[in-house]
Design an enzyme around this catalytic site. Structure first.
Site, mmCIF file in Angstrom:
data_model
loop_
_atom_site.group_PDB
_atom_site.id
_atom_site.type_symbol
_atom_site.label_atom_id
_atom_site.label_comp_id
_atom_site.label_asym_id
_atom_site.label_seq_id
_atom_site.Cartn_x
_atom_site.Cartn_y
_atom_site.Cartn_z
ATOM 1 C CG LEU A 107 -2.281 -0.579 1.197
ATOM 2 C CD1 LEU A 107 -2.961 -0.435 2.546
ATOM 3 C CD2 LEU A 107 -3.128 0.042 0.104
ATOM 4 C CG ASP A 108 0.168 4.790 -2.341
ATOM 5 O OD1 ASP A 108 -0.023 5.681 -1.505
ATOM 6 O OD2 ASP A 108 -0.661 4.494 -3.226
ATOM 7 C CG PHE A 109 4.649 7.432 2.420
ATOM 8 C CD1 PHE A 109 5.356 6.784 3.425
ATOM 9 C CD2 PHE A 109 4.458 8.804 2.524
ATOM 10 C CE1 PHE A 109 5.860 7.484 4.518
ATOM 11 C CE2 PHE A 109 4.962 9.516 3.609
ATOM 12 C CZ PHE A 109 5.659 8.847 4.605
ATOM 13 C CB SER A 111 -2.806 4.189 0.265
ATOM 14 O OG SER A 111 -2.801 4.822 -0.994
ATOM 15 N NE ARG A 207 -2.162 6.984 -3.940
ATOM 16 C CZ ARG A 207 -2.752 7.869 -3.160
ATOM 17 N NH1 ARG A 207 -3.089 9.053 -3.664
ATOM 18 N NH2 ARG A 207 -3.003 7.605 -1.888
#
Length: 262
Positions: A107-109, A111, A207
């Site tokens: 999970l990106d930074f 999110s 995104r």
């Protein structure tokens, strides 16, 4: 789980359908015993202990040689062991005894939401490479347009999918499969909210998708990964899979093994 020890509320959440809070209530009501003695909230279950709920023995799942954690990753944490830029990583929030657990995907930074971790490489690999559904709640800038809906329904192929990606990403083009499902919760000129379900997990996929339509993602929260729901797990907290989720995981792993053997 050789040599394991768990607080009684963790044990009950781990091996029954009850949450930790429900487990604590059961203990306070005197319905839980360890080796025929009433359990207390501070009680710890160790290997070979016998735990009873309403006089019925709780039998740990047979042949369960792995554990899986559900972590509600907050925004501002990197899914990594360390970061050269000194950003906070998830292992700073998890207890040290889980340092060897590996994450299932990323999970990106920016999110938040469901992140699964396991001490089994086989489980991590199987879950990562399966086409399990992932469900997200998303807040975007502006309206959800007809063009967006068409792309969610039919898929989208972009030669330049760098909008919405990290500046240094090596992935330039991307093909987006049709979404499994979506629901427009709010549609407004200032911002809109959606619930979307996909079964892929490409680099910053959602995104990039919405950025193509000039709709920046303001919030992104994963609320379900396959058969595991976030439910009311607070941000920054973790839990074990419950009995039902472990049963589904065992069935999934057995099926994956059968498919691999075909």
């Amino acid at each position: 789980m050789e040599g394991f020890s768990l607080r009684i509320n963790q044990f009950l959440a781990h091996y029954t359908k009850h949450s930790r809070r429900e487990a604590e209530k059961l203990v306070l009501e005197g319905r839980v015993k360890i080796n025929h003695e009433h359990a207390k909230l501070a009680s710890v279950v160790k290997e070979n202990d016998r735990v009873f709920l309403d006089k019925r023995l709780i039998k740990p799942l047979k042949n369960k040689k792995f554990s899986v954690l559900v972590y509600h990753k907050p925004k501002g944490e990197l899914v990594s062991k360390a970061d050269p830029l000194k950003r906070r990583v998830i292992y700073e929030s998890l207890e040290k005894k889980y340092a060897h657990f590996a994450p299932v995907g990323r999970l990106d930074f920016a999110s938040e939401g469901v992140l699964l971790l396991s001490d089994s490489k086989a489980v991590v690999s199987a879950l990562m490479h399966a086409d399990l559904e992932k469900e997200y709640l998303i807040k975007i800038q502006g309206f959800v347009t007809r063009e967006m809906e068409n792309a969610m329904q039919e898929g989208l192929k972009l030669e330049n999918a760098t909008k919405g990606a990290h500046q240094k990403t090596p992935i330039k083009s991307m093909e987006f499969a049709p979404f499994i499902g979506y629901e427009i919760i709010k549609n407004h000129a200032k911002y809109s909210k959606l619930r979307v379900i996909i079964n892929e997990g490409k680099n910053r996929e959602l995104r990039r998708f919405f950025a193509f339509f000039n709709a920046g993602v303001l919030d992104l929260r994963r609320v379900r990964y396959g058969f595991v729901n976030l439910n009311a797990l607070p941000v920054g907290k973790m839990r074990f899979l419950n009995r039902q989720e472990y049963n589904e995981l065992h069935a999934f792993m057995a099926n994956a093994a059968n498919v691999k053997g075909d």
